[in-house]
Scaffold this active site. Structure first.
Site, short mmCIF file in Angstrom:
data_model
loop_
_atom_site.label_atom_id
_atom_site.label_comp_id
_atom_site.label_asym_id
_atom_site.label_seq_id
_atom_site.Cartn_x
_atom_site.Cartn_y
_atom_site.Cartn_z
N HIS A 20 0.70 -11.62 0.99
CA HIS A 20 1.36 -10.63 1.41
C HIS A 20 0.94 -9.45 -0.20
O HIS A 20 0.17 -8.07 0.12
CB HIS A 20 1.93 -9.39 2.26
CG HIS A 20 1.77 -8.58 2.64
ND1 HIS A 20 2.66 -7.44 2.25
CD2 HIS A 20 1.56 -8.46 3.99
CE1 HIS A 20 2.71 -6.80 3.19
NE2 HIS A 20 1.92 -7.28 3.76
N ASN B 77 3.37 -1.20 12.38
CA ASN B 77 1.77 -1.52 13.12
C ASN B 77 2.23 -2.32 15.00
O ASN B 77 1.79 -3.08 15.79
CB ASN B 77 1.32 -3.00 12.45
CG ASN B 77 0.75 -2.57 11.24
OD1 ASN B 77 0.50 -1.84 10.43
ND2 ASN B 77 0.92 -4.07 10.50
N SER C 111 0.57 -1.74 5.83
CA SER C 111 0.59 -2.57 4.38
C SER C 111 -0.08 -2.06 3.40
O SER C 111 -0.28 -2.48 2.31
CB SER C 111 0.59 -4.47 4.80
OG SER C 111 2.25 -4.18 5.25
N ASP D 289 7.99 -7.09 -2.62
CA ASP D 289 7.14 -7.39 -1.08
C ASP D 289 7.33 -9.04 -1.24
O ASP D 289 8.38 -9.75 -1.89
CB ASP D 289 5.55 -7.42 -1.49
CG ASP D 289 4.88 -6.81 -0.48
OD1 ASP D 289 4.47 -8.26 0.50
OD2 ASP D 289 4.21 -6.17 0.60
#
Length: 401
Positions: free
Chosen positions: A102, A197, A266, A57
């Site tokens: 994130h 998404n 996520s 990530d």
């Protein structure tokens, strides 16, 4: 999220209107029970101290007080990679510090330290979180850096990889990434991928890496506090299951004690990653296929109900054939799972067990097949015999009603 040819992490909406993904009692107009049933699971197991989970990530705030105790530490760093590594623009270093937020949020959902009076509790209260930074602060990364991060995680002993990123369509497919995830499969590593998404049907609009045809990938969509498909979540046959991903509270990268609220697939994926870590701790000798099969019986009925009906793979299963069963011993569930590798099986069950025969019967390349499912009653001697019919015979039986 931003449309780019390179991969993007999924930047999320922020809100102060929070719903717990661990235990939904109907707060904030939610539906009672629209959660991951964490308290019931924690009565059985809540720690996975020997399980290594790589978060590929934007990195992790390695100074956050609610995650530092669960960070993986390499015994002998080779380039300063004490907690993990950074792969950006073709270069590598041992500084996986999060400059976006994130990755820290994702890591907290998986394994923020439990019962410490700080922040949040991860799905696994104790676990080894490996920080693998492949995205810069902007969120746009390259497939080559991602693949190098995945290969690093494999080489350093990760058993589960969380991949909360991706790209839609032909621009998202990469042989380099496919090879890296294939290497993970060959090493027995589970790859948990966010479905994306775009609100798209993945049977029409592929989303990678989630759409790669590999059986170690678990693809996760986003469900809301009302057990409904989030409007932004991708769906379709490539999605294995849905997990809470809307308005999720987890750790903030901005300071060393804070929390933040984010939404998206996520945020859904790490709930599943944390659950798989607990399964791995409870069944340490199980293969990746057995662990994935063990995850799915618990979500099978729920994910086909209501607003989620038809939005995921049939009963949430990838093309594999399994025998799964469960019982109750000392008021606690006991689950077993075994892949069907031959046409006929003979097996013995202890009194009190219920057997569920479920899965896919597949063709030779394991890319297509038909769903079968049945419950087998125990004979008085506790022995049952299962015959797996040829795929063409099963197709005829299903088509004939």
């Amino acid at each position: 999220f931003k449309q780019k040819t390179a991969y993007e992490i999924y930047q999320c909406d922020w809100s102060s209107d929070v719903c717990s993904s661990d235990l939904n009692t109907g707060q904030a107009a939610g539906v009672v029970g629209a959660d991951i049933k964490a308290p019931a699971a924690w009565d059985i197991i809540r720690e996975a101290p020997n399980v290594i989970v790589a978060v590929v990530d934007t990195g992790i705030n390695t100074n956050h007080q609610d995650i530092i105790g669960n960070l993986w530490r390499i015994p002998a760093p080779t380039f300063g990679d004490t907690y993990g590594a950074r792969f950006l623009n073709g270069a590598q270093s041992g500084s996986p510090t999060d400059d976006n937020g994130h990755g820290t949020h994702v890591a907290g959902t998986i394994g923020a330290v439990g019962d410490n009076g700080l922040g949040v509790a991860g799905v696994a209260w104790k676990v080894q979180i490996m920080a693998v930074k492949v995205f810069p602060a902007s969120g746009g990364g390259s497939v080559s850096d991602i693949a190098r991060g995945v290969n690093y995680a494999i080489a350093r002993g990760a058993q589960i990889i969380n991949a909360s990123y991706g790209a839609i369509g032909n621009t998202g497919f990469s042989n380099t990434e496919f090879a890296a995830i294939s290497a993970a499969r060959d090493a027995g590593v589970i790859f948990v991928a966010a479905a994306g998404n775009a609100g798209a049907n993945m049977d029409v609009s592929r989303f990678y890496p989630a759409s790669h045809a590999l059986d170690n990938i678990v693809t996760v969509g986003n469900s809301t506090r009302r057990d409904e498909l989030a409007l932004s979540s991708n769906y379709g046959g490539a999605v294995d299951l849905f997990a809470p991903g809307s308005e999720i509270v987890s750790l903030s990268y901005a300071n060393n004690t804070g929390v933040a609220t984010m939404s998206g697939t996520s945020m859904a994926a790490p709930h599943v990653t944390g659950a798989l870590a607990l399964l791995k701790a409870y069944f340490p000798s199980d293969s990746y296929r057995q662990l994935i099969a063990g995850l799915r019986p618990g979500v099978r009925g729920k994910d086909l109900a209501g607003a989620l009906a038809g939005k995921a793979a049939a009963a949430g299963y990838k093309p594999l054939s399994f025998i799964t069963g469960w019982s109750t011993v000392n008021s606690r569930p006991v689950l077993f799972s075994r892949r069907i590798e031959q046409a006929d099986w003979e097996f013995e069950l202890q009194p009190g067990f219920c057997l569920n025969v479920c899965g896919w019967v597949v063709d030779q390349d394991e890319r297509s097949g038909v769903w079968i499912g049945d419950t087998v009653a125990l004979a008085s001697d506790g022995v049952q015999r299962l015959h797996r019919s040829p795929i063409d015979e099963l197709e005829a039986n299903i088509l004939g009603g």
